[in-house]
Design an enzyme around this catalytic site. Structure first.
Site, PDB file in Angstrom:
ATOM      1  N   SER A 124       3.215 -27.385 -27.858  1.00 10.89           N
ATOM      2  CA  SER A 124       2.133 -28.151 -28.501  1.00 10.89           C
ATOM      3  C   SER A 124       1.180 -28.690 -27.453  1.00 10.89           C
ATOM      4  CB  SER A 124       2.768 -29.312 -29.260  1.00 10.89           C
ATOM      5  OG  SER A 124       1.791 -30.280 -29.595  1.00 10.89           O
ATOM      6  N   TYR A 148       8.917 -37.020 -29.839  1.00 13.14           N
ATOM      7  CA  TYR A 148       8.583 -35.647 -30.222  1.00 13.14           C
ATOM      8  C   TYR A 148       7.898 -34.920 -29.072  1.00 13.14           C
ATOM      9  CZ  TYR A 148       5.482 -31.996 -31.853  1.00 13.14           C
ATOM     10  OH  TYR A 148       4.785 -30.827 -31.944  1.00 13.14           O
ATOM     11  N   LYS A 152       9.033 -31.542 -26.506  1.00 15.33           N
ATOM     12  CA  LYS A 152       8.280 -30.319 -26.182  1.00 15.33           C
ATOM     13  C   LYS A 152       8.172 -30.150 -24.661  1.00 15.33           C
ATOM     14  CE  LYS A 152       7.430 -28.869 -30.362  1.00 15.33           C
ATOM     15  NZ  LYS A 152       8.148 -27.676 -30.882  1.00 15.33           N
TER      16      LYS A 152
HETATM   17  N1  UFG Z   1      -6.466 -38.783 -39.073  1.00 14.57           N
HETATM   18  C1  UFG Z   1      -7.090 -39.694 -39.911  1.00 14.57           C
HETATM   19  N2  UFG Z   1      -6.441 -40.057 -41.049  1.00 14.57           N
HETATM   20  C2  UFG Z   1      -5.217 -39.572 -41.388  1.00 14.57           C
HETATM   21  C3  UFG Z   1      -4.587 -38.660 -40.516  1.00 14.57           C
HETATM   22  C4  UFG Z   1      -5.252 -38.277 -39.354  1.00 14.57           C
HETATM   23  O1  UFG Z   1      -8.193 -40.163 -39.649  1.00 14.57           O
HETATM   24  O2  UFG Z   1      -4.683 -39.974 -42.429  1.00 14.57           O
HETATM   25  C5  UFG Z   1      -7.176 -38.369 -37.865  1.00 14.57           C
HETATM   26  C6  UFG Z   1      -6.438 -38.692 -36.584  1.00 14.57           C
HETATM   27  O3  UFG Z   1      -6.732 -40.005 -36.176  1.00 14.57           O
HETATM   28  C7  UFG Z   1      -6.969 -37.599 -35.641  1.00 14.57           C
HETATM   29  C8  UFG Z   1      -7.203 -36.411 -36.585  1.00 14.57           C
HETATM   30  O4  UFG Z   1      -7.290 -36.952 -37.888  1.00 14.57           O
HETATM   31  O5  UFG Z   1      -8.203 -37.985 -35.114  1.00 14.57           O
HETATM   32  C9  UFG Z   1      -6.095 -35.394 -36.547  1.00 14.57           C
HETATM   33  O6  UFG Z   1      -4.848 -36.042 -36.794  1.00 14.57           O
HETATM   34  P1  UFG Z   1      -3.516 -35.188 -37.050  1.00 14.57           P
HETATM   35  O7  UFG Z   1      -2.410 -36.168 -37.307  1.00 14.57           O
HETATM   36  O8  UFG Z   1      -3.770 -34.160 -38.071  1.00 14.57           O
HETATM   37  O9  UFG Z   1      -3.303 -34.428 -35.688  1.00 14.57           O
HETATM   38  P2  UFG Z   1      -3.032 -34.981 -34.226  1.00 14.57           P
HETATM   39  O10 UFG Z   1      -4.008 -34.274 -33.340  1.00 14.57           O
HETATM   40  O11 UFG Z   1      -2.994 -36.443 -34.150  1.00 14.57           O
HETATM   41  O12 UFG Z   1      -1.549 -34.495 -33.992  1.00 14.57           O
HETATM   42  C10 UFG Z   1      -1.313 -33.139 -33.790  1.00 14.57           C
HETATM   43  C11 UFG Z   1       0.084 -32.746 -34.193  1.00 14.57           C
HETATM   44  C12 UFG Z   1       1.115 -33.363 -33.328  1.00 14.57           C
HETATM   45  C13 UFG Z   1       0.784 -33.174 -31.907  1.00 14.57           C
HETATM   46  C14 UFG Z   1      -0.622 -33.611 -31.629  1.00 14.57           C
HETATM   47  C15 UFG Z   1      -1.048 -33.359 -30.212  1.00 14.57           C
HETATM   48  O13 UFG Z   1       0.346 -33.145 -35.512  1.00 14.57           O
HETATM   49  O14 UFG Z   1       2.332 -32.719 -33.568  1.00 14.57           O
HETATM   50  O15 UFG Z   1      -1.510 -32.895 -32.456  1.00 14.57           O
HETATM   51  O16 UFG Z   1      -0.969 -32.004 -29.960  1.00 14.57           O
HETATM   52  F1  UFG Z   1       1.631 -33.902 -31.160  1.00 14.57           F
END
Ligand code: UFG
Length: 338
Positions: A124, A148, A152
């Site tokens: 990841s 998590y 990785k």
């Molecule tokens: N977001 C919101 N509201 C929500 C959920 C997410 O505004 O309800 C925003 C987050 O703040 C972020 C974006 O949407 O800016 C993406 O969030 P995600 O949770 O979809 O994805 P992330 O990039 O935070 O996390 C992902 C994977 C993890 C991994 C991470 C870093 O889910 O497993 O990328 O690689 F660790």
């Protein structure tokens, strides 16, 4: 090749299994169905137009993993199985270390015993930690901010060390950015257990009426519209990256290869909300909330190494990602039945 797909009933594993079969490989799914549903299997079989061999195995069980590999004459393993919810990993760290590290250790031991030479691993972009500049390059240092993420980082290290000890082992470390979308048929897709953590399944559930609104976690980031930017890539492009990596490492002179799988182009939360509204044909209710702890402003790949070495590039657009997610979610408002 005859390929063991661990976690093959899950979101990315199921899409990859189909592409392996389409590419002429023989794919065997190993899954304990702890975070996936059994009804994905007949749907995969319908899409593949052939039966798919499935083994119900807990890969933390060394003896069961040995028996699985002894029985089937595999040429390679694609290892998707694992736990992946960041928040849950903070409250249940030992489960994350036990399951994620344990399954990788069992698989590597069984592969060594049976002489299986290749493993493609689901890593990841989280391994770049919280202070990496963008775009992120494979040679950047690794770190993590939650259990998590550490699993990785650690699994990558275990795989590198195993390759040092066994010159015949070939390893691909695939660092995924933000996989979204679904198969064009709308019959398979992402079906997270419990409350989703990620933006796309949350948006899809708001669109289909399963939740009232989306909380936008922060609009005061140093980004053009103030919301976080990520590198969303279509799960079908991601699946194609696995097939390309598998072909590339088999018989390669390089023992361990690390590839970013992303588009290289960031999209903000607000842009995703707008794109999803276009796909589902109605406005989505949103509310700005405080930043989510542990989030970074921006994460996107430098995907040039995968393009140069694998001949792989993500081609599907944000609108296609949203349209395909919507087709899946509107056909299956509650996800898979059982
Ligand atoms: N977001 C919101 N509201 C929500 C959920 C997410 O505004 O309800 C925003 C987050 O703040 C972020 C974006 O949407 O800016 C993406 O969030 P995600 O949770 O979809 O994805 P992330 O990039 O935070 O996390 C992902 C994977 C993890 C991994 C991470 C870093 O889910 O497993 O990328 O690689 F660790």
């Amino acid at each position: 090749m005859r390929i063991l797909v661990s976690g093959g009933a899950g979101y990315i594993g199921s899409h990859t299994t189909l592409q392996l079969i389409a590419a002429g490989h023989d794919a065997v799914i190993a899954d304990d169905f702890s975070r996936s549903k059994r009804s994905v299997i007949p749907r995969l079989e319908a899409l593949a137009a052939r039966p798919i061999e499935v083994r119900v195995v807990d890969l933390t069980d060394r003896a069961a993993t040995d028996a699985l590999l002894e029985s089937a004459g595999f040429d390679a393993v694609i290892h998707f199985a694992g736990l992946k919810a960041v928040g849950e990993s903070v409250s249940k760290p030992l489960d994350y270390y036990r399951v994620n590290l344990g399954s990788t250790l069992s698989l590597l031991a069984a592969m060594a015993r049976q002489g299986v030479p290749s493993i493609v691993f689901s890593s990841s972009a989280t391994v770049y930690g919280e202070h990496a500049p963008v775009p992120m390059e494979e040679d950047f240092p690794t770190s993590a901010t939650n259990p998590y993420g550490w699993t990785k980082v650690m699994q990558e290290q275990v795989l590198r060390d195993a390759a040092v000890a066994d010159p015949s082992l070939r390893v691909a470390l695939l660092r995924y950015f933000n996989p979204v979308g679904a198969h064009r048929s709308g019959t398979i897709g992402e079906d997270p257990s419990g409350i989703p953590n990620n933006l796309m399944p949350l948006l899809a559930q708001v669109a289909v009426g399963r939740r009232d609104k989306l909380l936008i976690y922060g609009d005061d980031y140093p980004t053009p519209d103030g919301t976080g930017r990520r590198d969303y890539l279509h799960v079908e492009d991601l699946a194609a990256g696995h097939v390309a990596a598998l072909d590339r490492i088999a018989g390669s002179a390089t023992q361990v290869s690390t590839w970013n799988l992303g588009t290289g182009t960031p999209t903000s939360v607000k842009e995703m909300v707008d794109a999803f509204s276009r796909a589902c044909g109605h406005e989505l209710s949103v509310e700005v909330a405080p930043r989510r702890s542990g989030d970074i402003a921006e994460s996107y790949a430098d995907p040039s190494r995968a393009e140069a070495e694998l001949g792989w590039r993500a081609t599907r657009t944000i609108d296609e990602m949203c349209a395909d997610t919507w087709r899946w979610q509107s056909n299956n408002p509650d996800g898979y039945p059982v």
